[in-house]
Structure formats: structure tokens, C-alpha cells
Write an enzyme that holds these catalytic residues in place. Structure first.
Site, PDB file in Angstrom:
ATOM      1  CG  ASP A  21      -1.815  -1.416   1.587  1.00 40.01           C
ATOM      2  OD1 ASP A  21      -1.610  -2.051   0.255  1.00 40.01           O
ATOM      3  OD2 ASP A  21      -2.480  -1.428   2.950  1.00 40.01           O
ATOM      4  CD  GLU A 195      -7.016  -4.811   4.217  1.00 36.86           C
ATOM      5  OE1 GLU A 195      -6.263  -5.732   4.410  1.00 36.86           O
ATOM      6  OE2 GLU A 195      -6.599  -4.601   2.757  1.00 36.86           O
TER       7      GLU A 195
HETATM    8  C1  FRU Z   1      -3.765  -4.068   2.539  1.00 34.86           C
HETATM    9  C2  FRU Z   1      -3.190  -3.708   3.810  1.00 34.86           C
HETATM   10  C3  FRU Z   1      -3.642  -3.129   4.921  1.00 34.86           C
HETATM   11  C4  FRU Z   1      -2.386  -3.058   6.176  1.00 34.86           C
HETATM   12  C5  FRU Z   1      -1.603  -3.821   5.085  1.00 34.86           C
HETATM   13  C6  FRU Z   1      -0.432  -4.527   5.905  1.00 34.86           C
HETATM   14  O1  FRU Z   1      -3.178  -4.285   1.883  1.00 34.86           O
HETATM   15  O2  FRU Z   1      -3.468  -5.283   4.255  1.00 34.86           O
HETATM   16  O3  FRU Z   1      -5.027  -3.280   5.613  1.00 34.86           O
HETATM   17  O4  FRU Z   1      -2.085  -2.311   7.229  1.00 34.86           O
HETATM   18  O5  FRU Z   1      -2.364  -4.011   3.310  1.00 34.86           O
HETATM   19  O6  FRU Z   1       0.919  -4.199   4.959  1.00 34.86           O
END
Ligand code: FRU
Length: 473
Positions: A21, A195
């Protein structure tokens, strides 16, 4: 460097190792900051750090040292960053405005929200010694805080993903947070965990009205499988988000398989976002080296009233600064069955634009072709959908989930724009109101763009193809 096989040339990717992300997107004094979920020692997801890159134009990126390292409270999961102009947090120590990062600490048994701050334009970071600022209330998935300054109530507002809903919190100083409300357990798509939320205001094209848009990533549960971004249009009164649509309405921001965790830059007058160009179904297997994962092209956001509904519109940022020369410029192409129109490609970094004028065909397609492989985009005018077929697009064997034919409903096609960058296409149809982002890994070197039509003709006008110069050189 940056010239390996499968290395995109006009998209950001880390020099080495794993990325997911985008995090901490913030603009300050001429620099766009892009932090990102990063494992600095492996191409596989692992202990999360915040990697860091900056850009003056959202095209050319410079990778900086890692900003945030895991600590005794846990790994550094996704989150956001703001410029605390009024020093509400009291973290400011110099002339520069203080930059504050709000992120999830992911411990072994729980997730909580924490702060770090920088008084030197994001170059060095100090974690707040009172972390966490929001402790875990007994919810397993409790993460990805996105914070903005709400002018009307003169408070910070946080959107936080809590399993199957979004919680909103408020704070006067980024340190003390109070729960305001929740949204979403009965709205939209719920095929997976929610998320990376973002709450933004957008103007409706041609109207004076502004609406609030709540962005929510969901994994899995995408229309074509895996990770996807959905959004809700409505109103936020400083406390509660109310959705204008019915509970069962589902709006996808991007129908492709490879656009996830997208959020907007803070401290910009107009919303621009960027997404992680992958999908949790195969992100850990894609055949790139020595890095894994790429960000999308940054896109400006808007809202358009279309067929009675308010639809998110995405416009890629202006790429003309890296135009390298056009192969085709404002041409007209008539495509009839049995007589495909072909454009030889010497490069796989290009922008293609066209308007679709006459459509007696039942469908027409655009294929990016090697000798034995192709990525095909079919505009099915009768079936009213677009299909991206990457089943024979080169290297597909790394995951059984990858080779797919992905679809997007489309009532009518007026125009399209494609950004091609070696291993990805981003397809923007009807001036950005229908979007698909897809990865592929071509193995052959000679490529042709071929348009063909079935059962009738199609006239493409204003066809332009511009090659793009590498942003790494
Ligand atoms: C989304 C996610 C978020 C988390 C991160 C962990 O892709 O699962 O929810 O904070 O990636 O790397």
C-alpha cells in the site's frame, strides 16, 4: 538500474524488495511524499516498514531512506500523514511545519493507532512517546487510519477500517481521539475485510454541489476476484457519514484486478490518489526482480452524474512532460471485419487515446500482440461490457489465479485512454468514469497494437499514440 525485465519505466516501484500500500501521502513545499508498506530485506511480504520516496511532479521519484521501522509495539502498517500547520500536536520544533504520520502498529495479538512526526520535511522521524493514541478495543482488524483537517468543525477527523465497517474519530490535536460514529456494516460489498479508508470531498462536474465520498478497499471480494476498491457517495456532517445510495448499491472505483489500497494526497487543493497495482491473490508471486510491486499512475478524482448516478471519475495526471514522440497523431481508423488496423510498437511505454464514433460492429477489440502472446481488450457493444483477457499474455504460470478474463459492465463506449508501461495497462473509458487496471508480463519483444471488429464496423477518430520517456533516467 531500473532497466530490469518487467521494470515499469513511468510508474513508481521500489529499487529492491517488497512493497504494498501507498502510505502517508502528503504534499509539502513542492514535494509529493509517497511512503509505502515495505519489507526491505525480502521480495515477500513480512515485517512492515514505511519506505519513502519523493517527487516534484508525481512522475519522477527519488527513493529516500526508510522512514519508519518496526518497534516493540509492532510492525508499521498502513496510515496517513498530515501537515499540522497550527501545531495542534505541539510536535513542532523548527520553522518548518511539522509533518505527522498516523499509522497502525500491528502487534502479534492486536492493532492500534500510533503517531510519528518529522520537523525536517519528512527526512527524519520521531515516534511519539505516548503511543498508541488509540488502543485496541477488542477488534481484530483495526487499522489504516486516514486523517484530514475538517474545516467546518476545526478538528482532525480519522477514518479507520474496523473489520466490516469504517469508524470515524475526532481529535483537536492528533493525540486525543474520540469515537464519533460508524458506517457500512450494512452497506456496499462485504466479500472480505474492509481496509484503507479515505473520506474526501469532490465537486460534481458542471454543478456547484460538493459531495463527500468514502473510499474503502476490500479484500477479497472484488468483482473479478481478490482485492478491489469500492466507494460510497453521500454526506459527512462532521460526525456521521450518510450514504445517498441504497444499502445494496455497490460502486467499484476500478474494475481491474490490480488497483488496491488507493488513497489521496493530503494538503493538496484538488484530490489526487494513487493505488497499489497488485492483488493479494498473487502479489507475492509476480515474476519481477529485484523488486516486487508497482504503484498506479497518480489520478485526479472527480464526480460525474452519469445515467442518474454519481460516479467517480479518474483522470491520469498530465504525462505530456514525458512525451517522447508520437507514432500516430489524430488519425482516423476504420476497422471492418477481416481487416484489422495495426500500429507497430517499438516500445511498451505509451499513451493511446481514441474516440469511438461509428459502431455498427457487435464488438471491437484492441490487442497488444507479440508473435504467440497477446493482451486483449474487447469492447462488447452488444453484451455491454469490456473484457480484458490476459490468459495468453506472456508469463502467467507463477499463480493459477493470474491468467484471467476480467470484465467491466459498460453501457456505451465514447472514448478510451490507455496507459501502457511494459507490465501494466490502465484503461480509462468515457473520460475516466469506467476504469480497469491490469498487470501482465510479456515475454516477446516485438509488439503490435491491433484493432479488429466483429459483425460490422467501428470508426475510431482522434487516435493518438505517444511514446513515454523513462522517468528513471
Ligand atoms: C492492505 C493492508 C492493510 C494493512 C497493510 C499491511 O493491503 O492489508 O490493511 O495495513 O496492507 O501491509
Amino acid at each position: 538500474m531500473y532497466d530490469e525485465q518487467f521494470r515499469p519505466q513511468v510508474h513508481f516501484s521500489p529499487k529492491e524488495n517488497w512493497m504494498n500500500d501507498p502510505n502517508g501521502l502528503v504534499y509539502y513545499k513542492g514535494e509529493y511524499h509517497l511512503f509505502y508498506q515495505h519489507h526491505p530485506h525480502s521480495k515477500i511480504w513480512g515485517p512492515m516498514h514505511w519506505g519513502h520516496a519523493v517527487s516534484k511532479d508525481l512522475l519522477h521519484w527519488e527513493e529516500l531512506p526508510i522512514a519508519l521501522y518496526p518497534d516493540e509495539l509492532g510492525q508499521i502498517f498502513s496510515g496517513s500523514a498530515v501537515i499540522d500547520k497550527h501545531n495542534t500536536s505541539g510536535f513542532k520544533t523548527r520553522d518548518e511545519d511539522v509533518m505527522v504520520a498516523i499509522f497502525t502498529h500491528h502487534g502479534e495479538d492486536n492493532e492500534k493507532q500510533s503517531l510519528a512526526y518529522s520537523n525536517d520535511r519528512g527526512r527524519t522521524w520521531t515516534k511519539y512517546d505516548g503511543n498508541p493514541v488509540i488502543s485496541n478495543p477488542g477488534i481484530k482488524d483495526f487499522r489504516d487510519p486516514k486523517v484530514f483537517w475538517h474545516e467546518e468543525s476545526e478538528k482532525w477527523i480519522m477514518s479507520l477500517a474496523c473489520q466490516d465497517r469504517i469508524r470515524f474519530y475526532e481529535s483537536p490535536n492528533l493525540i486525543e481521539w474520540e469515537l464519533l460514529s460508524e458506517f457500512g456494516s450494512e452497506y456496499g460489498a462485504h466479500g472480505g475485510v474492509w481496509e484503507c479508508p479515505d473520506l474526501i470531498q469532490l465537486e460534481v462536474e458542471g454543478e456547484s454541489e460538493k459531495k463527500w465520498v468514502l473510499i474503502v478497499s476490500i479484500n477479497p471480494g472484488g468483482p473479478n476476484g481478490g482485492s478491489v476498491v469500492q466507494y460510497f457517495v453521500g454526506h459527512f456532517d462532521g460526525t456521521t457519514f450518510t450514504c445517498d445510495d441504497t444499502k445494496d448499491t455497490v460502486k467499484w472505483a476500478d474494475h481491474g484486478r490490480d488497483f488496491y489500497a488507493a488513497v489521496t494526497w493530503s494538503n493538496l487543493p484538488e484530490p489526487v490518489w494513487i493505488g497499489w497495482m497488485s492483488n493479494w491473490q498473487y502479489a507475492n508471486q509476480v515474476p519481477t526482480d529485484p523488486f516486487r510491486s508497482v504503484m498506479s499512475i497518480p489520478r485526479k478524482l472527480g464526480l460525474r452524474r452519469e445515467n442518474g448516478a454519481l460516479t467517480l471519475v479518474q483522470t491520469p495526471i498530465d504525462l505530456s512532460a514525458i512525451y517522447k514522440g508520437s507514432v500516430v497523431s489524430n488519425e482516423e481508423l476504420t476497422v471492418v471485419p477481416g481487416q484489422p488496423a495495426r500500429i507497430e510498437l517499438s516500445d511498451l511505454q505509451a499513451v493511446l487515446e481514441a474516440k469511438v464514433e461509428k459502431k455498427t460492429a457487435s464488438s471491437f477489440s484492441m490487442a497488444l500482440k507479440g508473435e504467440n502472446e497477446q493482451l486483449q481488450v474487447v469492447f462488447d457493444l452488444v453484451g455491454q461490457e469490456v473484457r480484458v483477457d490476459r490468459t495468453h499474455s506472456g508469463e502467467v504460470s507463477f499463480s493459477e489465479k493470474f491468467a484471467s478474463v476480467d470484465t467491466m459492465p459498460l453501457v456505451e463506449v465514447k472514448d478510451f485512454k490507455v496507459i501502457l508501461d511494459g507490465t501494466s495497462i490502465e484503461l480509462f473509458v468515457n473520460n475516466g468514469s469506467s476504469v480497469m487496471t491490469e498487470l501482465f508480463y510479456p515475454l516477446e519483444s516485438i509488439y503490435v497494437l491491433e484493432f479488429s471488429a466483429a459483425d460490422g464496423e467501428v470508426i475510431l477518430t482522434d487516435v493518438s499514440l505517444q511514446y513515454l520517456a523513462s522517468t528513471w533516467k
